[in-house]
Write a protein that holds these residues in place. Structure first.
Motif, PDB file in Angstrom:
ATOM      1  N   PHE A 220      47.638  39.973  44.421  1.00 24.64           N
ATOM      2  CA  PHE A 220      46.166  39.865  44.517  1.00 24.64           C
ATOM      3  C   PHE A 220      45.605  41.283  44.378  1.00 24.64           C
ATOM      4  CE2 PHE A 220      47.710  36.042  46.491  1.00 24.64           C
ATOM      5  CZ  PHE A 220      46.780  35.065  46.168  1.00 24.64           C
ATOM      6  N   THR A 221      45.083  41.594  43.209  1.00 25.80           N
ATOM      7  CA  THR A 221      44.721  42.978  42.883  1.00 25.80           C
ATOM      8  C   THR A 221      43.215  43.222  43.010  1.00 25.80           C
ATOM      9  OG1 THR A 221      44.235  42.598  40.550  1.00 25.80           O
ATOM     10  CG2 THR A 221      46.562  42.903  41.143  1.00 25.80           C
ATOM     11  N   ARG A 222      42.843  44.494  42.809  1.00 24.58           N
ATOM     12  CA  ARG A 222      41.414  44.850  42.798  1.00 24.58           C
ATOM     13  C   ARG A 222      40.909  45.039  41.365  1.00 24.58           C
ATOM     14  NH1 ARG A 222      40.476  49.545  47.104  1.00 24.58           N
ATOM     15  NH2 ARG A 222      42.161  50.514  45.939  1.00 24.58           N
ATOM     16  N   GLN A 223      41.573  44.405  40.414  1.00 22.07           N
ATOM     17  CA  GLN A 223      41.188  44.544  38.993  1.00 22.07           C
ATOM     18  C   GLN A 223      39.989  43.649  38.683  1.00 22.07           C
ATOM     19  OE1 GLN A 223      44.751  43.553  36.867  1.00 22.07           O
ATOM     20  NE2 GLN A 223      45.886  45.277  37.691  1.00 22.07           N
ATOM     21  N   LEU A 224      38.876  43.944  39.306  1.00 22.31           N
ATOM     22  CA  LEU A 224      37.705  43.057  39.183  1.00 22.31           C
ATOM     23  C   LEU A 224      36.943  43.267  37.877  1.00 22.31           C
ATOM     24  CD1 LEU A 224      36.735  43.477  42.882  1.00 22.31           C
ATOM     25  CD2 LEU A 224      37.584  41.371  41.869  1.00 22.31           C
ATOM     26  N   THR A 225      37.437  44.211  37.063  1.00 22.16           N
ATOM     27  CA  THR A 225      36.821  44.399  35.744  1.00 22.16           C
ATOM     28  C   THR A 225      37.608  43.656  34.658  1.00 22.16           C
ATOM     29  OG1 THR A 225      38.042  46.479  35.582  1.00 22.16           O
ATOM     30  CG2 THR A 225      35.744  46.630  36.258  1.00 22.16           C
ATOM     31  N   ALA A 226      38.653  42.931  35.035  1.00 25.97           N
ATOM     32  CA  ALA A 226      39.415  42.144  34.052  1.00 25.97           C
ATOM     33  C   ALA A 226      38.469  41.174  33.340  1.00 25.97           C
ATOM     34  CB  ALA A 226      40.532  41.367  34.748  1.00 25.97           C
ATOM     35  N   PRO A 227      38.716  40.892  32.031  1.00 23.48           N
ATOM     36  CA  PRO A 227      37.782  40.057  31.256  1.00 23.48           C
ATOM     37  C   PRO A 227      37.518  38.684  31.872  1.00 23.48           C
ATOM     38  CG  PRO A 227      39.457  41.029  29.823  1.00 23.48           C
ATOM     39  CD  PRO A 227      39.850  41.369  31.217  1.00 23.48           C
TER      40      PRO A 227
ATOM     41  N   VAL B 242      33.737  53.182  38.093  1.00 22.32           N
ATOM     42  CA  VAL B 242      34.041  54.266  39.026  1.00 22.32           C
ATOM     43  C   VAL B 242      35.071  53.802  40.059  1.00 22.32           C
ATOM     44  CG1 VAL B 242      33.001  55.555  40.951  1.00 22.32           C
ATOM     45  CG2 VAL B 242      31.883  55.527  38.735  1.00 22.32           C
ATOM     46  N   ALA B 243      34.949  52.517  40.471  1.00 13.34           N
ATOM     47  CA  ALA B 243      35.846  51.983  41.498  1.00 13.34           C
ATOM     48  C   ALA B 243      37.300  51.949  41.042  1.00 13.34           C
ATOM     49  CB  ALA B 243      35.392  50.582  41.901  1.00 13.34           C
ATOM     50  N   GLN B 244      37.519  52.046  39.734  1.00 11.68           N
ATOM     51  CA  GLN B 244      38.884  51.944  39.205  1.00 11.68           C
ATOM     52  C   GLN B 244      39.581  53.312  39.113  1.00 11.68           C
ATOM     53  OE1 GLN B 244      39.692  48.631  38.698  1.00 11.68           O
ATOM     54  NE2 GLN B 244      37.581  48.283  39.325  1.00 11.68           N
ATOM     55  N   ILE B 245      38.883  54.407  39.401  1.00  8.59           N
ATOM     56  CA  ILE B 245      39.452  55.736  39.173  1.00  8.59           C
ATOM     57  C   ILE B 245      40.485  56.117  40.242  1.00  8.59           C
ATOM     58  CG2 ILE B 245      38.842  58.213  39.161  1.00  8.59           C
ATOM     59  CD1 ILE B 245      36.275  57.296  37.593  1.00  8.59           C
ATOM     60  N   ILE B 246      40.256  55.660  41.473  1.00 12.84           N
ATOM     61  CA  ILE B 246      41.245  55.907  42.526  1.00 12.84           C
ATOM     62  C   ILE B 246      42.370  54.887  42.330  1.00 12.84           C
ATOM     63  CG2 ILE B 246      41.649  55.820  45.015  1.00 12.84           C
ATOM     64  CD1 ILE B 246      38.663  56.682  45.316  1.00 12.84           C
ATOM     65  N   PRO B 247      43.644  55.326  42.329  1.00 16.72           N
ATOM     66  CA  PRO B 247      44.741  54.386  42.069  1.00 16.72           C
ATOM     67  C   PRO B 247      44.685  53.185  43.007  1.00 16.72           C
ATOM     68  CG  PRO B 247      45.565  56.641  42.162  1.00 16.72           C
ATOM     69  CD  PRO B 247      44.123  56.685  42.572  1.00 16.72           C
ATOM     70  N   ASP B 248      44.909  52.016  42.413  1.00 15.44           N
ATOM     71  CA  ASP B 248      44.716  50.758  43.116  1.00 15.44           C
ATOM     72  C   ASP B 248      45.947  50.338  43.906  1.00 15.44           C
ATOM     73  OD1 ASP B 248      45.127  47.484  42.039  1.00 15.44           O
ATOM     74  OD2 ASP B 248      43.610  48.034  43.501  1.00 15.44           O
TER      75      ASP B 248
ATOM     76  N   PRO C 239      45.609  29.355  39.671  1.00 19.87           N
ATOM     77  CA  PRO C 239      46.002  29.784  38.334  1.00 19.87           C
ATOM     78  C   PRO C 239      45.707  31.272  38.097  1.00 19.87           C
ATOM     79  CG  PRO C 239      43.997  28.460  38.238  1.00 19.87           C
ATOM     80  CD  PRO C 239      44.466  28.423  39.656  1.00 19.87           C
ATOM     81  N   LYS C 240      46.426  31.839  37.133  1.00 24.18           N
ATOM     82  CA  LYS C 240      46.172  33.206  36.672  1.00 24.18           C
ATOM     83  C   LYS C 240      44.693  33.335  36.306  1.00 24.18           C
ATOM     84  CE  LYS C 240      47.614  35.864  32.565  1.00 24.18           C
ATOM     85  NZ  LYS C 240      46.350  35.967  31.846  1.00 24.18           N
ATOM     86  N   GLY C 241      44.073  34.451  36.671  1.00 29.22           N
ATOM     87  CA  GLY C 241      42.661  34.658  36.344  1.00 29.22           C
ATOM     88  C   GLY C 241      41.709  34.239  37.446  1.00 29.22           C
ATOM     89  N   THR C 242      42.253  33.766  38.580  1.00 31.03           N
ATOM     90  CA  THR C 242      41.391  33.351  39.701  1.00 31.03           C
ATOM     91  C   THR C 242      40.874  34.585  40.452  1.00 31.03           C
ATOM     92  OG1 THR C 242      42.671  31.326  40.002  1.00 31.03           O
ATOM     93  CG2 THR C 242      41.303  32.012  41.856  1.00 31.03           C
ATOM     94  N   THR C 243      39.603  34.541  40.824  1.00 31.93           N
ATOM     95  CA  THR C 243      39.049  35.553  41.734  1.00 31.93           C
ATOM     96  C   THR C 243      38.965  34.921  43.121  1.00 31.93           C
ATOM     97  OG1 THR C 243      37.795  36.612  39.965  1.00 31.93           O
ATOM     98  CG2 THR C 243      37.088  37.064  42.224  1.00 31.93           C
ATOM     99  N   VAL C 244      39.486  35.639  44.106  1.00 35.09           N
ATOM    100  CA  VAL C 244      39.540  35.137  45.484  1.00 35.09           C
ATOM    101  C   VAL C 244      38.648  36.021  46.347  1.00 35.09           C
ATOM    102  CG1 VAL C 244      41.075  34.980  47.488  1.00 35.09           C
ATOM    103  CG2 VAL C 244      41.864  34.181  45.271  1.00 35.09           C
ATOM    104  N   ILE C 245      37.888  35.400  47.255  1.00 34.81           N
ATOM    105  CA  ILE C 245      37.105  36.174  48.235  1.00 34.81           C
ATOM    106  C   ILE C 245      37.720  35.936  49.611  1.00 34.81           C
ATOM    107  CG2 ILE C 245      34.810  36.642  49.211  1.00 34.81           C
ATOM    108  CD1 ILE C 245      34.777  36.980  46.195  1.00 34.81           C
ATOM    109  N   CYS C 246      38.129  37.009  50.265  1.00 38.85           N
ATOM    110  CA  CYS C 246      38.674  36.904  51.625  1.00 38.85           C
ATOM    111  C   CYS C 246      37.546  37.101  52.628  1.00 38.85           C
ATOM    112  CB  CYS C 246      39.724  37.983  51.861  1.00 38.85           C
ATOM    113  SG  CYS C 246      41.210  37.763  50.903  1.00 38.85           S
ATOM    114  N   SER C 247      37.296  36.093  53.459  1.00 39.91           N
ATOM    115  CA  SER C 247      36.300  36.252  54.523  1.00 39.91           C
ATOM    116  C   SER C 247      37.013  36.650  55.808  1.00 39.91           C
ATOM    117  CB  SER C 247      35.505  34.969  54.749  1.00 39.91           C
ATOM    118  OG  SER C 247      34.640  35.140  55.862  1.00 39.91           O
ATOM    119  N   MET C 248      37.085  37.951  56.052  1.00 35.90           N
ATOM    120  CA  MET C 248      37.721  38.418  57.288  1.00 35.90           C
ATOM    121  C   MET C 248      36.938  37.945  58.503  1.00 35.90           C
ATOM    122  SD  MET C 248      38.130  40.868  54.763  1.00 35.90           S
ATOM    123  CE  MET C 248      37.300  42.393  55.152  1.00 35.90           C
TER     124      MET C 248
END
Length: 403
Positions: A62-69, A86-92, A308-317
């Motif tokens: 579950f990555t932070r690649q939120l700019t994926a197409p 800008v959010a992608q410049i610091i290693p993920d 499935p691949k390509g899903t965006t998940v929101i974690c509600s802490m």
């Protein structure tokens, strides 16, 4: 129609300032992996159970690649801080991320926080004196909640305090999902970036005793340090994360403790409860904001469901922090609760780097308020407190108090 048959709008609408939406409990028990529609109109999955949220935050798939197409856009205009380049410049992830955390984390040790405590307390005392001078009722958020973390993070980064109003606006554009248009967001980001870039240039010429100067002193990537671009973005990230979240939490924490007078009186009678009280308000914060988005570049299973691949998940802490399977009497505030393994700061490799700073600021605020304004009370009924809408970080519009 039950919650597992419908697509909920997310964030879930909620008028109550301090209480959670009823849907959280329904989702945890009946639909822990729920279909939601984001402000952009895109679809995502919402995770609300404690174990599931913890699992997602620890799972490198579950990555932070939120700019994926095929990643969901959080808002129609791109989603501020989460979706920015800008959010992608610091290693993920991986070694690069650990290296970054090691370099920056030196500034957030318990020892350093203890050394900063007297300065924090002095800032809090001065701000409270100003509040009292202006007379009751006052707005605790504007008078104390907002300026205190700004001054503290300014000190740490070596940023001139007189510039705080400028970066308060920049941070708002980065964290707001609905209030600003794309052009305004991009212009603010460009100004913010230029400001930090100029500051780094000034620090290189004249270093100070601050985090940015120390990162520069470590040298470039070949010397085991960071590239200038990474230092600039680190400064931006810490400036935003270091003030907006804590500024809002100060107001919410004090409101939660004053909402039931017995809580405030208990802390007055026994200040040793301050540490556990801070943790409990963090756990019970029902207005913590958007949650943490994650993107799946591969198929994965969570909560018994295959995503499935390509899903965006929101974690509600915040929803997970009220899970009865993880916390006894989860809906009740227990100022003595210990241990308290809440997820307010996330979990695993990406848990909040500044959590020791936030905890220290919240503890200091309570110590000073209880000592200087023991008769503090809300100046309006709890039902009249208003949420700030559209922020990635939840907060209250104002916290009217008298003393």
């Amino acid at each position: 129609m039950s919650v597992n048959e419908q697509v909920l709008s997310y964030p879930i609408p909620n008028d109550a300032a301090l209480d959670p939406p009823a849907e959280w409990a329904e989702l945890r028990s009946g639909c822990p992996v729920a279909h939601v529609k984001l402000p952009s109109g895109d679809a995502a999955k919402l995770i609300t159970r404690y174990e599931d949220v913890k699992q997602v935050l620890a799972d490198p798939r579950f990555t932070r690649q939120l700019t994926a197409p095929d990643a969901a856009r959080l808002s129609a205009d791109g989603g501020g801080v989460f979706n920015s380049d800008v959010a992608q410049i610091i290693p993920d992830s991986g070694d690069g991320h650990l290296h970054w955390r090691r370099l920056v984390g030196k500034w957030f040790t318990a020892k350093r926080m203890a050394a900063m405590r007297p300065r924090m307390a002095q800032i809090a005392e001065d701000l409270i004196d100003d509040l009292v001078k202006r007379g009751a009722p006052g707005d605790l958020r504007a008078a104390l909640g907002f300026p205190l973390p700004v001054y503290v993070i300014c000190d740490m980064l070596g940023v001139p305090a007189e510039d705080r109003d400028r970066f308060s606006y920049w941070s708002d554009t980065l964290l707001n999902l609905t209030r600003y248009g794309k052009e305004e967001i991009e212009a603010a980001q460009a100004e913010f970036f230029q400001y930090m870039s100029d500051l780094i240039t000034a620090k290189r010429a004249e270093p100070g005793d601050d985090l940015l100067s120390e990162l520069l002193a470590a040298g470039g990537p070949d010397d085991g340090g960071l590239a200038d671009l990474q230092i600039i973005v680190t400064g931006m990230a810490l400036l935003v994360a270091g003030h907006e979240t804590t500024a809002n939490m100060i107001g919410k924490m004090v409101s939660m403790l004053l909402a039931d007078r017995a809580r405030w009186e208990a802390l007055k009678a026994d200040p040793s409860l301050i540490r556990t009280a801070v943790e409990e308000t963090l756990r019970l914060d029902a207005n913590s904001g958007f949650g943490l988005p994650r993107y799946l570049p591969v198929e994965a299973e969570i909560g018994g469901e295959t995503l499935p691949k390509g899903t965006t998940v929101i974690c509600s802490m915040a929803a997970a922090n009220r899970d009865e399977s993880a916390f006894e009497d989860a809906a009740e505030m227990d100022l003595t609760r210990s241990p308290n393994a809440h997820l307010a700061f996330g979990s695993g490799a990406h848990s909040c780097l500044g959590q020791s700073l936030a905890r220290t600021e919240l503890q200091v605020v309570l110590e000073v308020l209880l000592r200087k304004l023991p008769g503090l009370e809300l100046a309006v009924p709890v039902a009249e407190l208003e949420r700030v809408e559209g922020l990635a970080v939840g907060g209250l519009r104002t916290v009217p108090v008298r003393w």
